[in-house]
Design a protein around this motif. Sequence first.
Motif, PDB file in Angstrom:
ATOM      1  N   VAL A  10       0.936  -1.010   0.068  1.00 52.42           N
ATOM      2  CA  VAL A  10      -0.152   0.048   0.055  1.00 52.42           C
ATOM      3  C   VAL A  10       0.718   1.458  -0.377  1.00 52.42           C
ATOM      4  O   VAL A  10       0.439   2.191  -0.930  1.00 52.42           O
ATOM      5  CB  VAL A  10      -0.354  -0.073   1.132  1.00 52.42           C
ATOM      6  CG1 VAL A  10      -1.678   1.054   1.505  1.00 52.42           C
ATOM      7  CG2 VAL A  10      -1.943  -1.225   0.673  1.00 52.42           C
ATOM      8  N   LYS A  11       1.507   1.402   0.505  1.00 52.51           N
ATOM      9  CA  LYS A  11       2.445   2.290   0.447  1.00 52.51           C
ATOM     10  C   LYS A  11       3.571   2.733  -0.563  1.00 52.51           C
ATOM     11  O   LYS A  11       3.533   3.592  -0.954  1.00 52.51           O
ATOM     12  CB  LYS A  11       4.115   2.321   1.901  1.00 52.51           C
ATOM     13  CG  LYS A  11       3.799   2.435   3.633  1.00 52.51           C
ATOM     14  CD  LYS A  11       4.566   2.351   4.467  1.00 52.51           C
ATOM     15  CE  LYS A  11       4.113   2.571   5.972  1.00 52.51           C
ATOM     16  NZ  LYS A  11       5.687   2.308   6.956  1.00 52.51           N
ATOM     17  N   HIS A  34       1.678   1.682  -3.381  1.00 53.52           N
ATOM     18  CA  HIS A  34       0.978   2.338  -4.279  1.00 53.52           C
ATOM     19  C   HIS A  34       0.266   3.743  -3.996  1.00 53.52           C
ATOM     20  O   HIS A  34       0.026   4.101  -5.138  1.00 53.52           O
ATOM     21  CB  HIS A  34      -0.561   1.537  -3.763  1.00 53.52           C
ATOM     22  CG  HIS A  34       0.178   0.042  -3.888  1.00 53.52           C
ATOM     23  ND1 HIS A  34       0.600  -0.627  -4.402  1.00 53.52           N
ATOM     24  CD2 HIS A  34      -1.472  -1.084  -4.552  1.00 53.52           C
ATOM     25  CE1 HIS A  34       0.551  -1.852  -5.463  1.00 53.52           C
ATOM     26  NE2 HIS A  34      -0.435  -2.608  -4.558  1.00 53.52           N
ATOM     27  N   ILE A  35       0.798   4.352  -2.959  1.00 50.16           N
ATOM     28  CA  ILE A  35      -0.321   5.793  -2.885  1.00 50.16           C
ATOM     29  C   ILE A  35       1.228   6.319  -3.164  1.00 50.16           C
ATOM     30  O   ILE A  35       0.895   7.656  -2.787  1.00 50.16           O
ATOM     31  CB  ILE A  35      -0.273   6.261  -1.585  1.00 50.16           C
ATOM     32  CG1 ILE A  35       0.248   6.004  -0.223  1.00 50.16           C
ATOM     33  CG2 ILE A  35      -1.443   4.659  -0.999  1.00 50.16           C
ATOM     34  CD1 ILE A  35       0.242   6.075   1.018  1.00 50.16           C
ATOM     35  N   ASP A  36       2.051   5.936  -3.745  1.00 53.38           N
ATOM     36  CA  ASP A  36       3.295   7.362  -4.480  1.00 53.38           C
ATOM     37  C   ASP A  36       2.913   7.838  -5.233  1.00 53.38           C
ATOM     38  O   ASP A  36       1.828   7.167  -6.041  1.00 53.38           O
ATOM     39  CB  ASP A  36       4.680   6.255  -4.832  1.00 53.38           C
ATOM     40  CG  ASP A  36       5.173   7.372  -5.276  1.00 53.38           C
ATOM     41  OD1 ASP A  36       6.311   7.957  -5.020  1.00 53.38           O
ATOM     42  OD2 ASP A  36       5.553   7.008  -6.720  1.00 53.38           O
ATOM     43  N   LEU A  61       0.313   6.027  -8.392  1.00 56.99           N
ATOM     44  CA  LEU A  61      -1.341   6.575  -9.220  1.00 56.99           C
ATOM     45  C   LEU A  61      -1.675   7.087 -10.099  1.00 56.99           C
ATOM     46  O   LEU A  61      -2.618   7.050 -11.059  1.00 56.99           O
ATOM     47  CB  LEU A  61      -1.858   7.196  -7.632  1.00 56.99           C
ATOM     48  CG  LEU A  61      -1.871   6.576  -6.453  1.00 56.99           C
ATOM     49  CD1 LEU A  61      -2.645   7.808  -5.036  1.00 56.99           C
ATOM     50  CD2 LEU A  61      -2.880   5.454  -6.354  1.00 56.99           C
ATOM     51  N   ASP A  74      -4.693  14.244  -4.271  1.00 57.65           N
ATOM     52  CA  ASP A  74      -5.662  15.164  -3.788  1.00 57.65           C
ATOM     53  C   ASP A  74      -7.180  14.674  -3.967  1.00 57.65           C
ATOM     54  O   ASP A  74      -7.666  13.674  -3.438  1.00 57.65           O
ATOM     55  CB  ASP A  74      -5.323  16.276  -3.192  1.00 57.65           C
ATOM     56  CG  ASP A  74      -3.641  16.013  -2.950  1.00 57.65           C
ATOM     57  OD1 ASP A  74      -2.834  15.319  -3.114  1.00 57.65           O
ATOM     58  OD2 ASP A  74      -3.464  17.495  -2.860  1.00 57.65           O
ATOM     59  N   PHE A  81      -7.216  10.585  -3.354  1.00 59.43           N
ATOM     60  CA  PHE A  81      -7.718  10.369  -1.963  1.00 59.43           C
ATOM     61  C   PHE A  81      -8.686  10.543  -1.366  1.00 59.43           C
ATOM     62  O   PHE A  81      -9.459   9.959  -0.165  1.00 59.43           O
ATOM     63  CB  PHE A  81      -6.099  11.079  -1.160  1.00 59.43           C
ATOM     64  CG  PHE A  81      -4.772  10.446  -1.820  1.00 59.43           C
ATOM     65  CD1 PHE A  81      -4.667   8.651  -1.480  1.00 59.43           C
ATOM     66  CD2 PHE A  81      -4.003  11.203  -2.015  1.00 59.43           C
ATOM     67  CE1 PHE A  81      -3.519   8.242  -2.210  1.00 59.43           C
ATOM     68  CE2 PHE A  81      -2.719  10.158  -2.095  1.00 59.43           C
ATOM     69  CZ  PHE A  81      -3.066   9.521  -1.828  1.00 59.43           C
ATOM     70  N   PHE A  92      -9.523   1.903   0.558  1.00 60.44           N
ATOM     71  CA  PHE A  92      -8.157   1.134   0.385  1.00 60.44           C
ATOM     72  C   PHE A  92      -8.624  -0.032   1.229  1.00 60.44           C
ATOM     73  O   PHE A  92      -8.359   0.312   2.514  1.00 60.44           O
ATOM     74  CB  PHE A  92      -6.755   2.446   0.512  1.00 60.44           C
ATOM     75  CG  PHE A  92      -6.646   2.911   0.080  1.00 60.44           C
ATOM     76  CD1 PHE A  92      -5.341   2.671  -1.679  1.00 60.44           C
ATOM     77  CD2 PHE A  92      -6.818   4.960   0.295  1.00 60.44           C
ATOM     78  CE1 PHE A  92      -5.696   3.722  -2.421  1.00 60.44           C
ATOM     79  CE2 PHE A  92      -6.522   5.508  -0.204  1.00 60.44           C
ATOM     80  CZ  PHE A  92      -6.122   4.998  -2.428  1.00 60.44           C
ATOM     81  N   LEU A 142      -0.516   4.516   8.142  1.00 63.90           N
ATOM     82  CA  LEU A 142      -1.252   4.023   6.798  1.00 63.90           C
ATOM     83  C   LEU A 142      -2.733   5.357   6.758  1.00 63.90           C
ATOM     84  O   LEU A 142      -3.328   5.835   6.108  1.00 63.90           O
ATOM     85  CB  LEU A 142      -1.556   3.239   6.092  1.00 63.90           C
ATOM     86  CG  LEU A 142       0.238   2.706   5.344  1.00 63.90           C
ATOM     87  CD1 LEU A 142      -0.066   1.183   4.976  1.00 63.90           C
ATOM     88  CD2 LEU A 142       0.225   4.085   4.378  1.00 63.90           C
ATOM     89  N   LYS A 175      -3.501   8.476   7.144  1.00 60.84           N
ATOM     90  CA  LYS A 175      -2.891   9.337   5.612  1.00 60.84           C
ATOM     91  C   LYS A 175      -3.680   8.954   4.981  1.00 60.84           C
ATOM     92  O   LYS A 175      -4.022  10.057   3.752  1.00 60.84           O
ATOM     93  CB  LYS A 175      -1.489   9.121   5.291  1.00 60.84           C
ATOM     94  CG  LYS A 175      -0.490   8.755   6.268  1.00 60.84           C
ATOM     95  CD  LYS A 175       0.436   8.458   5.106  1.00 60.84           C
ATOM     96  CE  LYS A 175       2.247   8.921   6.190  1.00 60.84           C
ATOM     97  NZ  LYS A 175       3.414   7.550   5.809  1.00 60.84           N
ATOM     98  N   ILE A 176      -4.477   8.000   4.783  1.00 59.20           N
ATOM     99  CA  ILE A 176      -5.419   7.457   4.149  1.00 59.20           C
ATOM    100  C   ILE A 176      -6.893   6.279   4.395  1.00 59.20           C
ATOM    101  O   ILE A 176      -6.590   6.282   5.591  1.00 59.20           O
ATOM    102  CB  ILE A 176      -5.030   6.646   2.327  1.00 59.20           C
ATOM    103  CG1 ILE A 176      -4.338   5.179   2.864  1.00 59.20           C
ATOM    104  CG2 ILE A 176      -4.056   7.805   1.564  1.00 59.20           C
ATOM    105  CD1 ILE A 176      -3.844   4.134   1.663  1.00 59.20           C
TER     106      ILE A 176
END
Length: 285
Positions: free
Chosen positions: A161-162, A164-166, A170, A202, A205, A210, A251, A254-255
């Motif tokens: 996931v870390k 993936h959210i780069d 994305l 943004d 998000f 997720f 995480l 953040k999301i």
Amino acid sequence: MNVYDSTPARLLLQLHSEASPWQHDSYCAGFEISQWRCSALADHIIEWLPDYALKEDELNVNHGNIYVRLKEAAARVYSTKAYEKRGELGEITLHAICRDYFKTIPLAPRVFYKTASNDVVKSFDMAHVRYVDDGTFEIWLGESKFYKSGVAAISAAIKSVKEHIDAGFLKREKFLLGPQVAQSLPHADKIRKLLANQTSIDALFQNAVFPVCIACDSDAVNSHKSHTAEYVQGVYGELTELREKLEQSGLPSKIKMHLIYVPLESKDRIAKAFDKRLKGLTIED
């Protein structure tokens, strides 16, 4: 009626659904005659194959083409690289739970989504949309881990996931997904706009959930023979441990995370049962 309105009969039972500090749930296949329902779960995952692997226009199934469609779905799953590691089993489980319990709809069939990415860089394991009400929707971008060890599974999920959210990742995912959004989906134009290159990540998000599905060997399943209060409490302890490790990763701050836990008696046993059924659909004389 939309083809996605029809789903297989429910098998997995929701044991827990906790919204605090953020959503985390557990689901189990249950027991039958003092045995964990391995065969029933394998059958259930096979039932979800067409919904998982076929495109929307291929899901108009009737008694005259049902066998052909099931074989097509099995062939697509069996030929993917992820199947060699049985990763598809976890992905179909995640797909089934989200479709059944949260009424999500695929943005793109997972098999085609992976084909578009050429399997070079790992993509999300699931790309669905969930309609909250008549005017709003959520994009569900999921990750599944089918492991023997829950600790290893959640650690791998956190890493994925870390990555993936780069921002770069994305942007690439949006580029792949946007053109695959069917015009027949409600609010298709809004979804396409959200996934457009011109739209800030943004905004994605703000609209995204997720879900992370962890399916792994469970001490609670292995130490019980029926659906007792003690069993449910044991699963809750395992769910809490996974949730705490995900919390420690930072995480959820953040999301919008959603942890889904599926305890298994044996990852190897369910993989073998699923493999037998899949091979039966893909065998050639």
